[in-house]
Design a protein around this motif. Structure first.
Motif, mmCIF file in Angstrom:
data_model
loop_
_atom_site.group_PDB
_atom_site.id
_atom_site.type_symbol
_atom_site.label_atom_id
_atom_site.label_comp_id
_atom_site.label_asym_id
_atom_site.label_seq_id
_atom_site.Cartn_x
_atom_site.Cartn_y
_atom_site.Cartn_z
ATOM 1 N N LEU A 89 0.828 -1.208 0.000
ATOM 2 C CA LEU A 89 0.000 0.000 0.000
ATOM 3 C C LEU A 89 0.861 1.257 0.000
ATOM 4 O O LEU A 89 0.562 2.229 -0.698
ATOM 5 C CB LEU A 89 -0.926 0.007 1.204
ATOM 6 N N SER A 93 1.059 4.088 -2.882
ATOM 7 C CA SER A 93 0.818 5.492 -2.508
ATOM 8 C C SER A 93 1.979 6.383 -2.919
ATOM 9 O O SER A 93 1.777 7.466 -3.476
ATOM 10 C CB SER A 93 0.595 5.607 -0.991
ATOM 11 N N SER A 96 2.012 6.805 -6.599
ATOM 12 C CA SER A 96 0.950 7.719 -7.050
ATOM 13 C C SER A 96 1.358 9.172 -6.824
ATOM 14 O O SER A 96 0.996 10.040 -7.617
ATOM 15 C CB SER A 96 -0.367 7.417 -6.344
ATOM 16 N N THR A 107 -4.262 10.105 -3.916
ATOM 17 C CA THR A 107 -3.267 9.853 -2.881
ATOM 18 C C THR A 107 -3.910 9.849 -1.499
ATOM 19 O O THR A 107 -3.612 8.989 -0.668
ATOM 20 C CB THR A 107 -2.148 10.912 -2.942
ATOM 21 N N LEU A 110 -5.758 6.550 -1.013
ATOM 22 C CA LEU A 110 -4.835 5.454 -0.709
ATOM 23 C C LEU A 110 -4.317 5.561 0.725
ATOM 24 O O LEU A 110 -4.229 4.555 1.439
ATOM 25 C CB LEU A 110 -3.678 5.451 -1.698
#
Length: 168
Positions: A89, A93, A96, A107, A110
């Motif tokens: 994750l 993130s 991104s 963002t 996430l």
């Protein structure tokens, strides 16, 4: 085996830092506060799974915070699964924010997922990664916090409680 109390304390530390970065990013409408936290979070998770949990800065702090409490030992395999999930994750993130130059709301979404998972771990002792490992992993988790691996619906106390709730 790993001390669940230290893991929950570390999750609380990460939740506090992440919540502050999230709020700052939200109110300033800038990803800048999230970038250093995202990198720290990703590095912390990577250290846990690659180098070992002794090298994680938040777990070191978590151990210090709970050092005077009796440890609650749980299986390390399900925690490692959860940490890989956290690393993934965080990597998505961070990508991104930088590589993909996604809009701020993506963002923040996430990061919200990460913060929700951290909150569930620290506040309620619910390890979503552990639940996912139980459901999709090759090997079922053992020594889960609070005996959740051993939970059976036919437990007489649970049955009596659910039966009494039907009358309300």
């Amino acid at each position: 085996m790993i001390n669940e109390r230290a893991v929950r304390a570390a999750a609380g530390i990460l939740f506090l830092l992440g919540g502050a970065a999230f709020a700052t990013a939200f109110f300033t409408e800038s990803m800048q506060p999230l970038q250093p936290f995202g990198m720290f979070f990703m590095l912390d998770m990577l250290l846990r799974v690659v180098a070992g949990d002794r090298w994680s800065p938040t777990l070191v702090l978590g151990r210090l915070v709970v050092s005077r409490q009796r440890p609650e030992w749980v299986g390390a395999s399900q925690k490692e699964f959860a940490w890989w999930l956290g690393f993934a994750l965080a990597a998505v993130s961070c990508a991104s924010m930088g590589l993909f130059a996604a809009p701020l709301w993506v963002t923040l979404a996430l990061c919200s997922v990460c913060l929700i998972l951290l909150f569930l771990e620290t506040a309620f002792g619910i390890c979503v990664g552990c639940v996912l490992q139980k459901r999709f992993g090759k090997q079922p988790p053992m020594y889960c916090p609070g005996g959740t691996c051993d939970y059976h619906a036919e437990d007489p106390v649970v049955t009596a409680f659910t039966q009494s709730r039907k009358h309300f």
